[in-house]
Each structure stands twice: as C-alpha cells, then as structure tokens.
Design an enzyme around this catalytic site. Structure first.
Site, PDB file in Angstrom:
ATOM      1  N   TYR A  72       7.823  -7.997   2.887  1.00 15.83           N
ATOM      2  CA  TYR A  72       6.790  -7.698   1.902  1.00 15.83           C
ATOM      3  C   TYR A  72       7.359  -7.795   0.496  1.00 15.83           C
ATOM      4  O   TYR A  72       8.562  -7.675   0.278  1.00 15.83           O
ATOM      5  CB  TYR A  72       6.111  -6.355   2.153  1.00 15.83           C
ATOM      6  CG  TYR A  72       6.924  -5.114   1.862  1.00 15.83           C
ATOM      7  CD1 TYR A  72       6.978  -4.579   0.580  1.00 15.83           C
ATOM      8  CD2 TYR A  72       7.601  -4.451   2.882  1.00 15.83           C
ATOM      9  CE1 TYR A  72       7.698  -3.415   0.318  1.00 15.83           C
ATOM     10  CE2 TYR A  72       8.309  -3.301   2.630  1.00 15.83           C
ATOM     11  CZ  TYR A  72       8.364  -2.786   1.344  1.00 15.83           C
ATOM     12  OH  TYR A  72       9.063  -1.646   1.084  1.00 15.83           O
ATOM     13  N   CYS A  73       6.466  -8.074  -0.426  1.00 15.49           N
ATOM     14  CA  CYS A  73       6.796  -8.173  -1.841  1.00 15.49           C
ATOM     15  C   CYS A  73       5.665  -7.503  -2.614  1.00 15.49           C
ATOM     16  O   CYS A  73       4.868  -6.776  -2.041  1.00 15.49           O
ATOM     17  CB  CYS A  73       6.990  -9.631  -2.244  1.00 15.49           C
ATOM     18  SG  CYS A  73       5.520 -10.651  -2.024  1.00 15.49           S
ATOM     19  N   ALA A  74       5.582  -7.760  -3.895  1.00 14.29           N
ATOM     20  CA  ALA A  74       4.539  -7.120  -4.703  1.00 14.29           C
ATOM     21  C   ALA A  74       3.156  -7.689  -4.412  1.00 14.29           C
ATOM     22  O   ALA A  74       2.197  -6.939  -4.239  1.00 14.29           O
ATOM     23  CB  ALA A  74       4.860  -7.255  -6.192  1.00 14.29           C
TER      24      ALA A  74
ATOM     25  N   ILE B 104       2.414  -5.259  -1.481  1.00  9.55           N
ATOM     26  CA  ILE B 104       2.190  -3.812  -1.384  1.00  9.55           C
ATOM     27  C   ILE B 104       1.734  -3.180  -2.693  1.00  9.55           C
ATOM     28  O   ILE B 104       1.668  -1.957  -2.791  1.00  9.55           O
ATOM     29  CB  ILE B 104       3.427  -3.076  -0.857  1.00  9.55           C
ATOM     30  CG1 ILE B 104       4.590  -3.164  -1.828  1.00  9.55           C
ATOM     31  CG2 ILE B 104       3.801  -3.557   0.515  1.00  9.55           C
ATOM     32  CD1 ILE B 104       5.526  -1.996  -1.707  1.00  9.55           C
TER      33      ILE B 104
END
Length: 99
Positions: free
Chosen positions: A60-62, A88
C-alpha cells in the site's frame, strides 16, 4: 488488487499476509496499518529479495499508483502480490496506528 474494504476484511479475519507500506519513513511513522513493514518504494528494487512468497504480499501507498507498480514488480519476480486500490489516504479502519 484489493479494495480498502477487502483489506479491512482480511485484517479482521486475521488472514496471513506480508503488509508493506511503500511510503517514506516520516509518513509511516505518522500513521500506518498495524503489522506493516516500511519499505519505501525507492528502495524496493534493491530490497525485494528480503520478501518471501508466503504469505502473499500486500503493498500500500498513499493513493494506489505506487503500490500497483510494486505489485507488478513483485509478480515479475514470481511473488504473489496485491495492491491496495486507492491507497490508505482515506483509510479509517480500526487497524490504523497514528502517532
């Protein structure tokens, strides 16, 4: 790919996964999902050998674009990998640790 809702379900069920946070260390320290390991995307190519094929990788990343590239990189190495769609930034689940 997996949605935030799907990720929350997996986390609530206690499904085994390697959760990888691709954001920079300051962002990780400010807030991350419990159990996640921080491997900034700019280090992933040199550190991908640290990752195992089991359990599956969940990146996951931004916002989701970087995690999609990471999942493709892992898949190219034969590792089962998922990308969290949308990142996220808007995750408000109970598994978030905020400092």
């Amino acid at each position: 790919m997996i949605s935030l809702k799907g990720l929350e379900y997996w986390l609530n069920q206690g499904l085994a996964m390697q959760l990888i946070d691709l954001r920079m260390p300051d962002d990780y320290r400010a807030a991350h999902i419990a159990g996640a390991v921080n491997i900034p995307y700019n280090q992933l190519a040199e550190r991908i050998g640290e990752l195992k094929a089991d359990p599956p990788l969940v990146f996951y990343c931004a916002r989701g674009g970087t995690s999609l590239r990471a999942a493709r990189m892992a898949a190219d190495k034969g590792l089962p990998a998922f990308s969290v769609m949308g990142g996220i930034t808007y995750y408000r689940g109970c598994h978030m640790i905020r400092n």
